[in-house]
Enzyme design. Structure first.
Site, mmCIF file in Angstrom:
data_model
loop_
_atom_site.group_PDB
_atom_site.id
_atom_site.type_symbol
_atom_site.label_atom_id
_atom_site.label_comp_id
_atom_site.label_asym_id
_atom_site.label_seq_id
_atom_site.Cartn_x
_atom_site.Cartn_y
_atom_site.Cartn_z
ATOM 1 N N MET A 204 -4.107 3.976 3.928
ATOM 2 C CA MET A 204 -4.497 3.346 5.190
ATOM 3 C C MET A 204 -3.765 2.022 5.327
ATOM 4 S SD MET A 204 -8.591 3.954 5.698
ATOM 5 C CE MET A 204 -9.054 3.065 4.216
ATOM 6 N N HIS A 205 -3.121 1.819 6.482
ATOM 7 C CA HIS A 205 -2.457 0.543 6.690
ATOM 8 C C HIS A 205 -2.385 0.132 8.151
ATOM 9 C CE1 HIS A 205 0.888 3.195 7.727
ATOM 10 N NE2 HIS A 205 1.429 2.163 8.339
#
Length: 373
Positions: A204-205
């Site tokens: 996740m970013h």
């Protein structure tokens, strides 16, 4: 032979530009590799360059971080004098990061032909900065290299000329196939105590997922529920690491340090399931035949759904968990799109050189005026 600038600004660019550089140089072109410094973490950059066998950049602009406007301006003001100095015959930009747009804009204003690798991808989500970058970059480019037929369809629907559009295949998959044996030889699973096929991998970013505490908490809770059935490994992206300190981490999620390219491919290849908000991971898991759940509301890579192993599940925690359980019980069939065959870079290089050698070229204004009309 022509002088061609190849631009890389962020880590996903490195995997995309390497096959194009190699193919151009094999055909005798002078290639100048420019690193804008958009991703500037030295340790992460160094490991990616080493893993890929990518030579050090010929020029490093060192632009660093900032707001979208600040970063775009810094890249442009650093790249413009370089274009004036080198007078390239063409500039190759890849992907959809800020550096892609900024260098394409400088090149177009200087009258230098722009070749956009990974053209035609559309999420139709204007809340994504990348969507703005990719649409505008295509407008500025003379040569448009689509990774899949849906990209070609998008470009034709937007009015681009057929002689601009090339179905090249996916350069990221060139890099994956070229390095797969080395990646599978990595000891990363042993280092983290993982068993092949007995863990899920998550990444996740994206700001939409990690900058809002409520959204991030919900996604982490979904991963925590999945972790009750099999361990969830989460390499900690710098953006996500900061947020995790604020919201806390559910039990069962195993944090590991950021992975280099080879280690991350190994983690994907041996995972039973991947959950991500990354564009490139959707493609890599499709090539590897690993089930992938994309935690976004849209994707610019629909072919990974129609011809791959990817499912778009949105960001609702209940939907993510229920879909994960279904996929774990009944994985999708393995399939990969045509032309994701390890030769996309060669097709790109051949088309660029043929364009530069042609006695009569499409003038830079032709396509833009046609589209504007």
């Amino acid at each position: 032979m022509p002088r061609i600038i190849c631009v890389a600004g962020a880590r996903p660019n490195f995997m995309k530009v390497k096959p194009v550089m190699d193919a151009l140089e094999a055909r005798g072109a002078e290639v100048v590799l420019v690193h804008t410094g958009q991703h500037y973490d030295a340790a992460m950059n160094d490991v990616f360059f080493a893993d890929l066998g990518l030579r050090p950049p010929d020029r490093h602009l060192g632009t660093g971080s900032g707001t979208h406007a600040e970063q775009t301006a810094r890249v442009m003001t650093a790249f413009e004098p370089l274009v004036d100095e080198l007078r390239p015959d063409a500039v190759v930009v890849v992907g959809d990061v800020t550096s892609t747009l900024a260098c394409a804009l400088v090149s177009a204003k200087a009258g230098v032909p722009v070749a956009h690798v990974e053209a035609g991808l559309r999420s139709r989500d204007w809340g994504m900065p990348e969507e703005v970058n990719r649409v505008v970059t295509d407008r500025l480019s003379e040569l448009l290299f689509a990774p899949s037929p849906d990209g070609v369809d998008n470009l034709r629907a937007e009015g681009y000329h057929d002689d601009q559009i090339h179905l090249a295949g996916n350069v990221m998959i060139d890099t994956l196939y070229a390095n797969l044996d080395r990646a599978l030889a990595s000891d990363v699973l042993h280092r983290h105590g993982l068993v092949p096929g007995e863990y899920a991998l998550a990444t996740m970013h994206r700001p939409a997922n990690v900058d809002d505490a409520g959204m991030l908490t919900g996604l982490l809770n979904a991963l925590g529920q999945i972790a009750r059935e099999l361990p969830v490994v989460l390499p900690v992206h710098p953006r996500t690491a900061t947020r995790l300190e604020e919201v806390g981490l559910p039990d069962g999620i195993r944090l590991v340090p950021p992975a280099g390219y080879l280690d991350f491919i190994a983690l994907q290849a041996s995972a039973r399931l991947v959950l991500t908000d990354s564009g490139g991971v959707q493609e890599e898991t499709t090539a590897l035949g690993v089930p992938c759940l994309t935690m976004r509301d849209s994707t610019e890579r629909p072919i990974t759904i129609t011809e791959g192993t990817n499912l778009l599940v949105g960001r609702d925690p209940e939907r993510i968990v229920s879909t994960a359980r279904k996929v774990l019980a009944d994985p999708p069939p393995k399939r990969a799109p045509s032309l994701w065959d390890g030769h996309a870079g060669a097709r790109v290089a051949d088309a660029i050189l043929a364009y530069l050698e042609a006695p009569v070229r499409l003038r830079p204004t032709d396509s833009r005026e046609s589209i504007a009309a």
